[in-house]
Design an enzyme around this catalytic site. Structure first.
Site, PDB file in Angstrom:
ATOM      1  N   GLU A 183       0.838  -1.211   0.000  1.00 38.58           N
ATOM      2  CA  GLU A 183       0.000   0.000   0.000  1.00 38.58           C
ATOM      3  C   GLU A 183       0.872   1.260   0.000  1.00 38.58           C
ATOM      4  O   GLU A 183       0.471   2.292  -0.528  1.00 38.58           O
ATOM      5  CB  GLU A 183      -0.959   0.002   1.212  1.00 38.58           C
ATOM      6  CG  GLU A 183      -1.946  -1.163   1.251  1.00 38.58           C
ATOM      7  CD  GLU A 183      -3.157  -1.004   0.312  1.00 38.58           C
ATOM      8  OE1 GLU A 183      -3.165  -0.075  -0.529  1.00 38.58           O
ATOM      9  OE2 GLU A 183      -4.087  -1.831   0.421  1.00 38.58           O
ATOM     10  N   ASN A 243      -7.600   2.587  -5.022  1.00 42.18           N
ATOM     11  CA  ASN A 243      -7.891   1.167  -5.250  1.00 42.18           C
ATOM     12  C   ASN A 243      -7.065   0.571  -6.368  1.00 42.18           C
ATOM     13  O   ASN A 243      -7.436  -0.482  -6.919  1.00 42.18           O
ATOM     14  CB  ASN A 243      -9.376   0.983  -5.564  1.00 42.18           C
ATOM     15  CG  ASN A 243     -10.222   1.152  -4.324  1.00 42.18           C
ATOM     16  OD1 ASN A 243      -9.902   0.590  -3.281  1.00 42.18           O
ATOM     17  ND2 ASN A 243     -11.259   1.927  -4.418  1.00 42.18           N
TER      18      ASN A 243
HETATM   19  N1  GLY Z   1      -8.165   1.751   1.068  1.00 39.87           N
HETATM   20  C1  GLY Z   1      -8.707   2.624   0.093  1.00 39.87           C
HETATM   21  C2  GLY Z   1      -9.515   3.723   0.661  1.00 39.87           C
HETATM   22  O1  GLY Z   1      -9.521   3.938   1.846  1.00 39.87           O
HETATM   23  O2  GLY Z   1     -10.181   4.429  -0.072  1.00 39.87           O
END
Ligand code: GLY
Length: 361
Positions: A183, A243
């Protein structure tokens, strides 16, 4: 301690604190917890020292601890009931506070319980995995999985604050550290090319858990996340770019059985797939794709899809995604490294071709 802010309307802006030893900082906790009743939602995978330290720091409150089973396979409506059972058994009132102390699964379930219990109680996020610290604890996405689709049942519910204690990373498993880096890398790919350069140069330090390097990576990730959420809280536009790799990644998580791949691992594979599709559609070149694959590999992450899943299976599973509109599959692609495009429909034939070629490379 560093303090960032998620700027929202209607007095809902909140701070993200990043620093060492914050988990047991009584004065900091007191700033955001005015209730006597505090429910700590944590998991059987969290070392006991963390809930114990948090309870001790909250000794002037009435704290309860509820432990859930961890892992995406347990992020279910059924497991969620354990939180409601305890809140009701202990007669928690509407002014109570729920603290989610754990990784992404615990944060998502704790937040959803806080959103639903008596139509909403106070909520604080204390993330204990890198992935939760850099992504899922910030921005108010909460919910549970359904056997037919990941995160398909949930609510937007913002915390009062996010407390990131960098010391908890000392006990994090290597595999979880790498999953969190997926991430982190994502922010570089979608909107922060300079950060990607930094990540490529500093990956060995991050994997060696150099404190300064990790604190910087967390801060820069949270800054990116806070900016995006501040701009588009309910994902009507730019938030969807967070995403990258997730449509394909969620299909892998659902298709292989929740918990087989960690979320960050599936996102890494999905982001490589998105890069490949972006190249086929003419935005990225071969070198860009090779560079993207390399940075995920350097972080210790998988980059190839599980061979047991077929293209048809992916297409079926990708048909259940919150970004889809009128039943059409939409994915996040890259216009360049550091610049994501808004969600875009892709024809099943185009996807099928990419899936087949990508898996065979
Ligand atoms: N994990 C993606 C969001 O929080 O939009």
């Amino acid at each position: 301690m560093k303090v960032l802010k998620v700027e929202l309307d209607r007095n809902r802006s909140y701070p993200i604190y990043i620093g060492s030893g914050l988990l047991a900082d009584t004065a900091l906790l007191a700033q955001h917890i005015s209730s006597q009743q505090v429910m700590i939602v944590t998991s059987d995978a969290i070392p006991d020292q963390y809930p114990a330290a948090l309870s001790a720091a909250l000794s002037s409150h009435r704290t309860e601890i509820v432990k859930l089973r961890d892992g995406e396979q347990h992020k279910t409506l059924h497991e969620l009931e354990k939180i409601f059972d305890r809140l009701l058994e202990k007669k928690f009132s509407r002014n109570a506070t729920l603290i989610a102390l754990g990784g992404g699964v615990i944060g998502d379930m704790g937040g959803f319980a806080a959103a639903c219990y008596q139509r909403g109680i106070g909520f604080v996020q204390i993330p204990t995995t890198l992935l939760a610290q850099v992504d899922s604890s910030v921005g108010g996405k909460t919910g549970v999985n359904h056997p037919l689709g990941k995160n398909m049942i949930g609510a937007f519910y913002q915390p009062k604050c996010v407390i990131i204690d960098t010391d908890v990373l000392n006990t994090l498993a290597d595999r979880q550290l790498s999953a969190g880096l997926a991430e982190v890398i994502k922010y570089g790919l979608i909107r922060d090319a300079a950060f990607l350069n930094w990540l490529e140069a500093n990956m060995p330090l991050l994997l060696a858990r150099d404190k300064q390097a990790l604190a910087y990576a967390i801060e820069r990730s949270c800054l990116n996340k806070a900016e995006v959420v501040g701009e588009d809280e309910f994902e009507s536009g730019v938030r969807a770019t967070l995403n990258l790799g997730h449509t394909f990644g969620h299909a892998i998580e659902t298709g292989c059985g929740y918990g087989h791949y960690l979320h960050g691992e599936a996102v890494a594979i999905g982001a490589c797939f998105a890069a490949d599709l972006s190249r086929r559609l003419g935005w990225l070149d071969d070198q860009d794709v090779a560079r993207i694959i390399e940075v995920f590999k350097a972080a210790g992450l998988p980059v190839l899809p599980p061979p047991e899943m077929t293209a048809d299976q992916y297409i079926e599973l990708m048909g259940v995604d919150k970004k889809n509109v009128d039943g059409k599959i939409r994915v996040i692609l890259l216009e360049a490294i550091g610049k994501a495009l808004l969600p875009m429909s892709v024809e099943p034939a185009q996807l099928q071709q990419t899936l087949k070629n990508y898996a065979d490379r």
